[in-house]
Scaffold this motif. Sequence first.
Motif, PDB file in Angstrom:
ATOM      1  N   SER A  43     -24.560 -68.545 -44.700  1.00  0.00           N
ATOM      2  CA  SER A  43     -25.394 -67.407 -44.252  1.00  0.00           C
ATOM      3  C   SER A  43     -25.207 -67.217 -42.533  1.00  0.00           C
ATOM      4  O   SER A  43     -25.734 -66.311 -42.095  1.00  0.00           O
ATOM      5  CB  SER A  43     -26.812 -67.979 -44.277  1.00  0.00           C
ATOM      6  N   ASP A  44     -24.591 -68.300 -41.918  1.00  0.00           N
ATOM      7  CA  ASP A  44     -24.191 -67.993 -40.529  1.00  0.00           C
ATOM      8  C   ASP A  44     -22.863 -67.498 -40.262  1.00  0.00           C
ATOM      9  O   ASP A  44     -22.365 -67.292 -39.309  1.00  0.00           O
ATOM     10  CB  ASP A  44     -24.085 -69.477 -39.699  1.00  0.00           C
ATOM     11  N   GLY A  45     -22.206 -66.951 -41.374  1.00  0.00           N
ATOM     12  CA  GLY A  45     -20.971 -66.254 -41.208  1.00  0.00           C
ATOM     13  C   GLY A  45     -21.060 -64.853 -41.654  1.00  0.00           C
ATOM     14  O   GLY A  45     -21.893 -64.484 -42.294  1.00  0.00           O
ATOM     15  N   PHE A  46     -20.049 -64.153 -41.142  1.00  0.00           N
ATOM     16  CA  PHE A  46     -19.783 -62.691 -41.876  1.00  0.00           C
ATOM     17  C   PHE A  46     -18.222 -62.506 -42.033  1.00  0.00           C
ATOM     18  O   PHE A  46     -17.407 -63.092 -41.503  1.00  0.00           O
ATOM     19  CB  PHE A  46     -20.373 -61.666 -40.937  1.00  0.00           C
ATOM     20  N   ARG A  63     -22.782 -60.444 -44.402  1.00  0.00           N
ATOM     21  CA  ARG A  63     -22.897 -61.774 -44.372  1.00  0.00           C
ATOM     22  C   ARG A  63     -22.283 -62.735 -45.321  1.00  0.00           C
ATOM     23  O   ARG A  63     -22.268 -61.812 -46.544  1.00  0.00           O
ATOM     24  CB  ARG A  63     -24.529 -62.195 -44.174  1.00  0.00           C
ATOM     25  N   LEU A 116     -27.220 -58.845 -41.644  1.00  0.00           N
ATOM     26  CA  LEU A 116     -26.568 -59.616 -40.592  1.00  0.00           C
ATOM     27  C   LEU A 116     -27.370 -59.707 -39.182  1.00  0.00           C
ATOM     28  O   LEU A 116     -27.307 -60.654 -38.469  1.00  0.00           O
ATOM     29  CB  LEU A 116     -25.394 -58.455 -39.870  1.00  0.00           C
ATOM     30  N   LYS A 119     -30.080 -63.092 -38.167  1.00  0.00           N
ATOM     31  CA  LYS A 119     -29.727 -64.220 -37.614  1.00  0.00           C
ATOM     32  C   LYS A 119     -29.602 -63.736 -35.879  1.00  0.00           C
ATOM     33  O   LYS A 119     -29.116 -62.620 -35.768  1.00  0.00           O
ATOM     34  CB  LYS A 119     -28.355 -64.673 -37.851  1.00  0.00           C
ATOM     35  N   TYR A 121     -27.143 -65.586 -34.113  1.00  0.00           N
ATOM     36  CA  TYR A 121     -25.729 -65.657 -33.849  1.00  0.00           C
ATOM     37  C   TYR A 121     -24.982 -65.381 -34.915  1.00  0.00           C
ATOM     38  O   TYR A 121     -25.524 -66.131 -36.177  1.00  0.00           O
ATOM     39  CB  TYR A 121     -25.205 -66.866 -33.064  1.00  0.00           C
ATOM     40  N   LEU A 122     -23.664 -65.105 -35.296  1.00  0.00           N
ATOM     41  CA  LEU A 122     -22.896 -65.181 -36.378  1.00  0.00           C
ATOM     42  C   LEU A 122     -21.533 -65.694 -36.041  1.00  0.00           C
ATOM     43  O   LEU A 122     -20.986 -65.211 -35.098  1.00  0.00           O
ATOM     44  CB  LEU A 122     -22.898 -63.810 -37.215  1.00  0.00           C
ATOM     45  N   LYS A 134     -17.730 -66.700 -32.393  1.00  0.00           N
ATOM     46  CA  LYS A 134     -19.492 -66.743 -32.432  1.00  0.00           C
ATOM     47  C   LYS A 134     -19.801 -65.362 -31.754  1.00  0.00           C
ATOM     48  O   LYS A 134     -19.538 -65.024 -30.607  1.00  0.00           O
ATOM     49  CB  LYS A 134     -19.894 -67.900 -31.771  1.00  0.00           C
ATOM     50  N   ALA A 137     -25.417 -61.405 -32.866  1.00  0.00           N
ATOM     51  CA  ALA A 137     -25.536 -60.447 -34.142  1.00  0.00           C
ATOM     52  C   ALA A 137     -25.863 -59.040 -33.506  1.00  0.00           C
ATOM     53  O   ALA A 137     -25.205 -58.005 -33.861  1.00  0.00           O
ATOM     54  CB  ALA A 137     -26.241 -61.047 -35.279  1.00  0.00           C
TER      55      ALA A 137
END
Length: 143
Positions: A43-46, A63, A116, A119, A121-122, A134, A137
């Motif tokens: 969930s912290d990535g895209f 995401r 997206l 969050k 930060y992604l 990093k 978002a």
Amino acid sequence: MKDKQMDDYINKLGELGIECELLDRPELREVRNVMEYLGRPLSDGFSTLIMKADGEYVAIIRRDDCQLSLKKAKSVLKVKDLKMATEKEFTKLTGLLSGAAHVLPPVKKVLLDEMLFEKKYLLGGTGSLSYSGKYLAEQLKKI
């Protein structure tokens, strides 16, 4: 190792007012492996998905804990046919290896999934298989 292509990418982001902290990592292609290495949940990535919409290339940024609904994406894009670009098409279009997409693809239309922005930060692609970025978002809206 950072190279001119990476420097150019970071400079283009800066021109748009998008900050990107580079996170060095082993050369990995699979999102799950990257996030596991970085110790972060999906969930912290895209991911930036390069797709063909009625024959035109578009990008959809979503995401990593979410699946793309082709039906919804077709509706938003107002197209009948939507499919992922092949690895060969991706590389020809972007000049990058498959798995190395970033947030500034050479397409006319980029869709950003609303999730997206849940969050602060992604982590996402940078055009390199050896770095993740990093991103704040909210700044992705500047794409």
